[in-house]
Scaffold this motif. Structure first.
Motif, PDB file in Angstrom:
ATOM      1  N   ASP A  50       0.829  -1.212   0.000  1.00  0.00           N
ATOM      2  CA  ASP A  50       0.000   0.000   0.000  1.00  0.00           C
ATOM      3  C   ASP A  50       0.860   1.257   0.000  1.00  0.00           C
ATOM      4  N   LEU A  51       1.970   1.216   0.718  1.00  0.00           N
ATOM      5  CA  LEU A  51       2.897   2.349   0.732  1.00  0.00           C
ATOM      6  C   LEU A  51       3.476   2.584  -0.658  1.00  0.00           C
ATOM      7  N   LEU A  52       3.880   1.514  -1.326  1.00  0.00           N
ATOM      8  CA  LEU A  52       4.417   1.635  -2.679  1.00  0.00           C
ATOM      9  C   LEU A  52       3.369   2.214  -3.633  1.00  0.00           C
ATOM     10  N   VAL A  53       2.137   1.763  -3.503  1.00  0.00           N
ATOM     11  CA  VAL A  53       1.064   2.259  -4.365  1.00  0.00           C
ATOM     12  C   VAL A  53       0.871   3.756  -4.172  1.00  0.00           C
ATOM     13  N   SER A  54       0.924   4.204  -2.922  1.00  0.00           N
ATOM     14  CA  SER A  54       0.676   5.622  -2.666  1.00  0.00           C
ATOM     15  C   SER A  54       1.881   6.500  -2.973  1.00  0.00           C
ATOM     16  N   ALA A  55       3.087   5.942  -2.953  1.00  0.00           N
ATOM     17  CA  ALA A  55       4.293   6.766  -3.073  1.00  0.00           C
ATOM     18  C   ALA A  55       4.938   6.757  -4.458  1.00  0.00           C
ATOM     19  N   TYR A  56       4.672   5.758  -5.256  1.00  0.00           N
ATOM     20  CA  TYR A  56       5.392   5.611  -6.522  1.00  0.00           C
ATOM     21  C   TYR A  56       4.441   5.496  -7.702  1.00  0.00           C
ATOM     22  N   SER A  57       4.934   5.951  -8.851  1.00  0.00           N
ATOM     23  CA  SER A  57       4.237   5.650 -10.099  1.00  0.00           C
ATOM     24  C   SER A  57       5.034   4.600 -10.871  1.00  0.00           C
TER      25      SER A  57
ATOM     26  N   ARG B 197      -1.503  -7.965  -8.881  1.00  0.00           N
ATOM     27  CA  ARG B 197      -2.296  -6.844  -8.392  1.00  0.00           C
ATOM     28  C   ARG B 197      -2.407  -5.720  -9.425  1.00  0.00           C
ATOM     29  N   GLY B 198      -2.102  -6.059 -10.693  1.00  0.00           N
ATOM     30  CA  GLY B 198      -2.347  -5.139 -11.789  1.00  0.00           C
ATOM     31  C   GLY B 198      -1.184  -4.279 -12.238  1.00  0.00           C
ATOM     32  N   TRP B 199      -0.031  -4.415 -11.624  1.00  0.00           N
ATOM     33  CA  TRP B 199       1.111  -3.615 -12.040  1.00  0.00           C
ATOM     34  C   TRP B 199       1.664  -4.160 -13.367  1.00  0.00           C
ATOM     35  N   ILE B 200       2.443  -3.323 -14.035  1.00  0.00           N
ATOM     36  CA  ILE B 200       3.021  -3.711 -15.324  1.00  0.00           C
ATOM     37  C   ILE B 200       4.532  -3.788 -15.174  1.00  0.00           C
ATOM     38  N   VAL B 201       5.112  -4.867 -15.711  1.00  0.00           N
ATOM     39  CA  VAL B 201       6.559  -5.067 -15.647  1.00  0.00           C
ATOM     40  C   VAL B 201       7.173  -4.764 -17.000  1.00  0.00           C
ATOM     41  N   ASP B 202       8.236  -3.963 -16.980  1.00  0.00           N
ATOM     42  CA  ASP B 202       9.052  -3.738 -18.174  1.00  0.00           C
ATOM     43  C   ASP B 202      10.332  -4.533 -17.955  1.00  0.00           C
TER      44      ASP B 202
ATOM     45  N   LYS C 162       0.033   0.370 -10.461  1.00  0.00           N
ATOM     46  CA  LYS C 162      -1.382   0.581 -10.745  1.00  0.00           C
ATOM     47  C   LYS C 162      -1.986   1.235  -9.511  1.00  0.00           C
ATOM     48  N   LYS C 163      -2.431   2.462  -9.683  1.00  0.00           N
ATOM     49  CA  LYS C 163      -3.054   3.186  -8.575  1.00  0.00           C
ATOM     50  C   LYS C 163      -4.417   2.584  -8.276  1.00  0.00           C
TER      51      LYS C 163
END
Length: 197
Positions: free
Chosen positions: A124-131, A156-161, A170-171
């Motif tokens: 949750d901290l990563l979601v709120s602090a990073y794009s 959880r919906g994030w995208i990996v490059d 993913k916010k």
């Protein structure tokens, strides 16, 4: 000494109540003048405060624990190591302190539950602090190896490059539903009318 309330809380996985139960029991026993240091569940008590993120109380409890207990019970020291890392905001150190000790069966449940809760807090901290964040940094925060961390956040919906080894966060979408209540609108209208006249 009657630890039945604590035993019930642990058995029912009501870990959020452990610190209060231990604090109250300790006060009651101390007020009766009984010695309790030898049999007190200090590791569980510390972990109870850590579980509810009350690091100040955990610190004060740690300072009050007799040196003989600290020297004779490595699990108490291991529990405090988690607290120390939380205090210094060493996120990776919290996970390491959890993993590097072989917890007793009495303590394992609260440690496992705290570990899961802490991983969620860090996510949750990563979601709120990073794009965007590197896979390596996300792994440190989440206490996982890079492969597991990438899998965890992708689920959880994030995208990996994979080329840049970066994650796009993913916010969380905030579902805000506003309902117009006619009676509230009428009262507001009357109030504004009253102020104007």
């Amino acid at each position: 000494m009657d630890f039945s309330g604590l035993t019930e809380a642990l058995a029912s996985q009501s870990y959020g109540n452990v610190a209060d139960i231990c604090d109250n029991l300790m006060l009651r026993v101390a007020s009766q003048g009984e010695a309790y240091e030898d049999e007190w569940p200090y590791a569980i008590h510390l972990l109870g405060h850590i579980y509810v993120n009350d690091i100040n109380s955990a610190r004060f409890l740690w300072k009050s624990i007799p040196v003989t207990v600290k020297e004779s019970r490595p699990e108490v020291v291991a529990a405090w190591k988690i607290g120390q890392n939380l205090w210094t905001k060493d996120y990776a150190g919290v996970h390491q302190a959890i993993r590097e000790y072989n917890w007793s069966p009495e303590v394992q449940g609260i440690v496992t539950s705290f570990s899961e809760l802490y991983t969620k807090r860090m996510f949750d901290l990563l979601v709120s602090a990073y794009s965007t964040i590197s896979i390596q940094d996300a792994a440190l925060f989440l206490g996982m190896n890079e492969g597991d961390a990438a899998k965890y956040v992708v689920e959880r919906g994030w995208i990996v490059d994979t080329t840049s080894q970066m994650l796009t966060v993913k916010k969380q979408e905030l579902a805000v539903e506003q309902k117009l209540d006619p009676s509230n609108l009428q009262r507001l209208t009357e109030y504004v009318f009253h102020l104007e006249h």
